[in-house]
Design a protein around this motif. Structure first.
Motif, PDB file in Angstrom:
ATOM      1  N   VAL A 330      -5.151  16.020  -5.341  1.00  0.00           N
ATOM      2  CA  VAL A 330      -3.956  15.414  -5.944  1.00  0.00           C
ATOM      3  C   VAL A 330      -4.394  14.527  -7.096  1.00  0.00           C
ATOM      4  N   LYS A 331      -3.767  14.688  -8.259  1.00  0.00           N
ATOM      5  CA  LYS A 331      -4.119  13.879  -9.418  1.00  0.00           C
ATOM      6  C   LYS A 331      -3.846  12.401  -9.139  1.00  0.00           C
ATOM      7  N   THR A 332      -4.695  11.550  -9.709  1.00  0.00           N
ATOM      8  CA  THR A 332      -4.592  10.116  -9.447  1.00  0.00           C
ATOM      9  C   THR A 332      -3.219   9.566  -9.816  1.00  0.00           C
ATOM     10  N   GLY A 333      -2.697   9.957 -10.986  1.00  0.00           N
ATOM     11  CA  GLY A 333      -1.390   9.466 -11.412  1.00  0.00           C
ATOM     12  C   GLY A 333      -0.269   9.900 -10.487  1.00  0.00           C
ATOM     13  N   ASP A 334      -0.289  11.168 -10.064  1.00  0.00           N
ATOM     14  CA  ASP A 334       0.744  11.676  -9.154  1.00  0.00           C
ATOM     15  C   ASP A 334       0.672  10.978  -7.804  1.00  0.00           C
ATOM     16  N   LEU A 335      -0.556  10.794  -7.301  1.00  0.00           N
ATOM     17  CA  LEU A 335      -0.710  10.149  -5.997  1.00  0.00           C
ATOM     18  C   LEU A 335      -0.265   8.691  -6.048  1.00  0.00           C
ATOM     19  N   TYR A 336      -0.580   8.006  -7.140  1.00  0.00           N
ATOM     20  CA  TYR A 336      -0.168   6.607  -7.268  1.00  0.00           C
ATOM     21  C   TYR A 336       1.359   6.485  -7.281  1.00  0.00           C
ATOM     22  N   LEU A 337       2.032   7.327  -8.078  1.00  0.00           N
ATOM     23  CA  LEU A 337       3.498   7.275  -8.134  1.00  0.00           C
ATOM     24  C   LEU A 337       4.104   7.597  -6.777  1.00  0.00           C
ATOM     25  N   LEU A 338       3.526   8.561  -6.087  1.00  0.00           N
ATOM     26  CA  LEU A 338       4.036   8.939  -4.769  1.00  0.00           C
ATOM     27  C   LEU A 338       3.914   7.775  -3.787  1.00  0.00           C
ATOM     28  N   LEU A 339       2.716   7.183  -3.718  1.00  0.00           N
ATOM     29  CA  LEU A 339       2.489   6.094  -2.770  1.00  0.00           C
ATOM     30  C   LEU A 339       3.231   4.832  -3.173  1.00  0.00           C
ATOM     31  N   ARG A 340       3.246   4.537  -4.464  1.00  0.00           N
ATOM     32  CA  ARG A 340       3.920   3.320  -4.944  1.00  0.00           C
ATOM     33  C   ARG A 340       5.404   3.367  -4.612  1.00  0.00           C
ATOM     34  N   ASN A 341       6.055   4.465  -4.910  1.00  0.00           N
ATOM     35  CA  ASN A 341       7.493   4.564  -4.639  1.00  0.00           C
ATOM     36  C   ASN A 341       7.780   4.600  -3.145  1.00  0.00           C
ATOM     37  N   GLY A 342       6.919   5.279  -2.386  1.00  0.00           N
ATOM     38  CA  GLY A 342       7.117   5.327  -0.942  1.00  0.00           C
ATOM     39  C   GLY A 342       6.948   3.962  -0.299  1.00  0.00           C
ATOM     40  N   LEU A 343       5.912   3.227  -0.716  1.00  0.00           N
ATOM     41  CA  LEU A 343       5.685   1.890  -0.163  1.00  0.00           C
ATOM     42  C   LEU A 343       6.782   0.916  -0.595  1.00  0.00           C
ATOM     43  N   ASP A 344       7.211   1.003  -1.853  1.00  0.00           N
ATOM     44  CA  ASP A 344       8.285   0.116  -2.313  1.00  0.00           C
ATOM     45  C   ASP A 344       9.555   0.338  -1.505  1.00  0.00           C
ATOM     46  N   ASN A 345       9.845   1.595  -1.208  1.00  0.00           N
ATOM     47  CA  ASN A 345      11.037   1.907  -0.415  1.00  0.00           C
ATOM     48  C   ASN A 345      10.921   1.325   1.000  1.00  0.00           C
ATOM     49  N   ALA A 346       9.730   1.431   1.596  1.00  0.00           N
ATOM     50  CA  ALA A 346       9.519   0.899   2.946  1.00  0.00           C
ATOM     51  C   ALA A 346       9.539  -0.627   2.957  1.00  0.00           C
ATOM     52  N   ILE A 347       8.899  -1.255   1.959  1.00  0.00           N
ATOM     53  CA  ILE A 347       8.869  -2.721   1.882  1.00  0.00           C
ATOM     54  C   ILE A 347      10.278  -3.272   1.695  1.00  0.00           C
ATOM     55  N   GLU A 348      11.058  -2.604   0.876  1.00  0.00           N
ATOM     56  CA  GLU A 348      12.443  -3.027   0.684  1.00  0.00           C
ATOM     57  C   GLU A 348      13.223  -2.961   1.993  1.00  0.00           C
ATOM     58  N   GLY A 349      12.925  -1.948   2.808  1.00  0.00           N
ATOM     59  CA  GLY A 349      13.625  -1.811   4.083  1.00  0.00           C
ATOM     60  C   GLY A 349      13.266  -2.899   5.082  1.00  0.00           C
ATOM     61  N   VAL A 350      11.976  -3.233   5.205  1.00  0.00           N
ATOM     62  CA  VAL A 350      11.569  -4.231   6.202  1.00  0.00           C
ATOM     63  C   VAL A 350      11.906  -5.650   5.756  1.00  0.00           C
ATOM     64  N   CYS A 351      12.083  -5.871   4.448  1.00  0.00           N
ATOM     65  CA  CYS A 351      12.449  -7.205   3.974  1.00  0.00           C
ATOM     66  C   CYS A 351      13.812  -7.642   4.504  1.00  0.00           C
ATOM     67  N   GLN A 352      14.650  -6.689   4.893  1.00  0.00           N
ATOM     68  CA  GLN A 352      15.980  -7.011   5.403  1.00  0.00           C
ATOM     69  C   GLN A 352      15.958  -7.392   6.878  1.00  0.00           C
ATOM     70  N   LEU A 353      14.804  -7.279   7.524  1.00  0.00           N
ATOM     71  CA  LEU A 353      14.691  -7.640   8.939  1.00  0.00           C
ATOM     72  C   LEU A 353      14.488  -9.142   9.082  1.00  0.00           C
ATOM     73  N   GLU A 354      15.220  -9.754   9.984  1.00  0.00           N
ATOM     74  CA  GLU A 354      15.113 -11.196  10.189  1.00  0.00           C
ATOM     75  C   GLU A 354      13.848 -11.578  10.961  1.00  0.00           C
ATOM     76  N   ASN A 355      13.425 -10.717  11.867  1.00  0.00           N
ATOM     77  CA  ASN A 355      12.235 -10.993  12.678  1.00  0.00           C
ATOM     78  C   ASN A 355      10.972 -10.589  11.910  1.00  0.00           C
ATOM     79  N   PRO A 356      10.129 -11.554  11.514  1.00  0.00           N
ATOM     80  CA  PRO A 356       8.924 -11.203  10.743  1.00  0.00           C
ATOM     81  C   PRO A 356       7.965 -10.294  11.505  1.00  0.00           C
ATOM     82  N   GLU A 357       7.992 -10.344  12.839  1.00  0.00           N
ATOM     83  CA  GLU A 357       7.065  -9.520  13.615  1.00  0.00           C
ATOM     84  C   GLU A 357       7.385  -8.032  13.499  1.00  0.00           C
ATOM     85  N   ARG A 358       8.605  -7.699  13.120  1.00  0.00           N
ATOM     86  CA  ARG A 358       8.977  -6.290  12.962  1.00  0.00           C
ATOM     87  C   ARG A 358       8.713  -5.765  11.550  1.00  0.00           C
TER      88      ARG A 358
END
Length: 442
Positions: A330-358
């Motif tokens: 997988v090309k470095t640029g493609d892999l970075y965009l894939l992981l960056r967008n996937g992680l941003d989507n997940a981080i945005e989701g967990v930020c809405q959780l009130e319990n930090p342990e989750r």
């Protein structure tokens, strides 16, 4: 000789249909042993068709004036089914692509058939041998022109990019043209109405050409729209990157301020316990720069470290288990965009959780036989509503909704893979499946 030509003539329609299907198979992603598949399927269908089309009952149905409409529809449906089986046997196409390719194959075949009949009606000549010469000359030329200027342009990276409206409109229009012109031609030919017969051929050619031109034009319009969307998305990502950089700068300033006071505190005489406590605090602050996410892949490292400060500030844990050796194709640029967008989507989701342990994001990269699996999971709160296979945004500004996931899907298709999303038991899962090409055995 004429008898043999007459028997072969009965297979003309299915032969041309199979030839048109091959035009759509060539630019598409293919299954293993393509040409043995193509040859074996064509031989089987031609053999079966040779007996069926030349049977007495088939000729009776086809030539009966009372069964004109029914026979046309039956033959179109049967040959469409055979075409779909042929394409599916040779290509890993989705059902939408199958319907689309079959419809356009029927369109190209009808154009070729109408052009042949028009030439036979305008150019003097008679006999089956003359008919075969016309077919032998016209069909390859017409098919080559359509393949060169139409089919290759509507297929991108081995996939036909479709939307529901485009697929439905093309299928309905082509089926109506095929049915109507077939009935009109069969109705005109027995009565010897030559002007109407020729008019039907010209009309059919114009309709088929117009429909194929629409497909190319729509593909170009989709490409232009995609380019505009991506430009807007890149600009939006630039603003987000600027905001992330500002937040990281503020966090770094805060950390440097803490380190300054902690080092100054060590210069003041104090007990061993206090000194150990200060050293532990300093160590915790410096751990951020000590390879917390050190991976043997540049794109994976960059995507993880970029968000580490933000995750630390918001008490988010990223659990990463990765087989970096399997990511080499997988090309470095493609892999970075894939992981960056996937992680941003997940981080945005967990930020809405009130319990930090989750607030835990689970990233796994592993190999299963000849397939690379990239999986990002995170807990979420609330209710997700899906549209076109993607979750709808809960943000007030929805202009750039879904572009991150759409970009991931596009990258997956580029490598012949697919992206799936699933939300079950308050856990959101993003999976990217990429087939590992030959020569990349890690």
């Amino acid at each position: 000789m004429s008898g043999i030509l007459a028997i072969i003539r009965g297979n003309q329609y299915i032969t041309e249909i199979l030839g048109a299907c091959i035009l759509f198979i060539l630019p598409h992603r293919k299954r293993e042993f393509l040409w043995p598949r193509v040859i074996s399927f064509c031989v089987l269908v031609e053999t079966v068709s040779l007996f069926i089309m030349n049977s007495a009952w088939a000729k009776a149905i086809w030539q009966s004036p009372a069964n004109v409409v029914a026979s046309c529809i039956i033959f179109i449906m049967v040959f469409s089914l055979v075409s779909a089986m042929f394409i599916a046997f040779c290509c890993p196409a989705s059902w939408k692509e199958l319907v689309y390719c079959v419809a356009l194959s029927l369109c190209i075949q009808h154009f070729s058939s109408a052009f042949q009949l028009l030439l036979l009606g305008l150019v003097p000549g008679s006999g089956l041998a003359y008919d075969f010469i016309i077919e032998f000359i016209t069909v390859p030329v017409i098919y080559f022109v359509f393949y060169r200027f139409s089919i290759r342009r509507i297929c991108e990276n081995g996939v036909y990019q479709l939307d529901n409206l485009r697929l439905t409109a093309a299928t309905c229009l082509i089926f109506l043209v095929a049915a109507f012109t077939s009935v009109a031609v069969k109705g005109a030919y027995p009565e010897g109405d030559r002007p109407l017969f020729l008019f039907c051929q010209i009309y059919e050619m114009l309709c088929c050409f117009f429909l194929m031109w629409i497909q190319v034009n729509q593909k170009q319009a989709l490409d232009y729209q995609h380019e505009l969307d991506m430009q807007s998305y890149v600009q939006h990502m630039g603003y987000e990157q600027l905001e992330n950089s500002r937040q990281n700068r503020d966090l770094l300033t805060h950390l440097m301020h803490d380190l300054k006071h902690q080092i100054a505190g060590m210069l003041v005489p104090q007990s061993d316990a206090q000194r150990d406590d200060l050293l532990q605090q300093i160590e915790q602050n410096l751990m951020l720069y000590d390879g917390e996410y050190w991976m043997k892949n540049e794109a994976l490292n960059t995507a993880l470290v970029e968000r580490s400060l933000y995750c630390r500030e918001h008490h988010i844990q990223i659990m990463c288990v990765a087989d970096c050796e399997s990511l080499q194709f997988v090309k470095t640029g493609d892999l970075y965009l894939l992981l960056r967008n996937g992680l941003d989507n997940a981080i945005e989701g967990v930020c809405q959780l009130e319990n930090p342990e989750r607030r835990v994001v689970d990233l796994k990269v592993y190999r299963w036989e000849r397939v690379l699996m990239i999986q990002i999971q995170n807990p979420y709160t609330g209710r997700l509503v899906f549209r076109n296979g993607l979750p709808r945004t809960t943000k007030a500004d929805s202009r750039f909704h879904g572009y991150g996931l759409k970009l991931i899907r596009q990258i997956a298709k580029k490598y012949g893979g697919e992206m799936t999303v699933n939300a079950d038991h308050q856990t959101f899962s993003l999976r990217v499946i990429l087939p590992i090409p030959d020569g990349n055995d890690a």
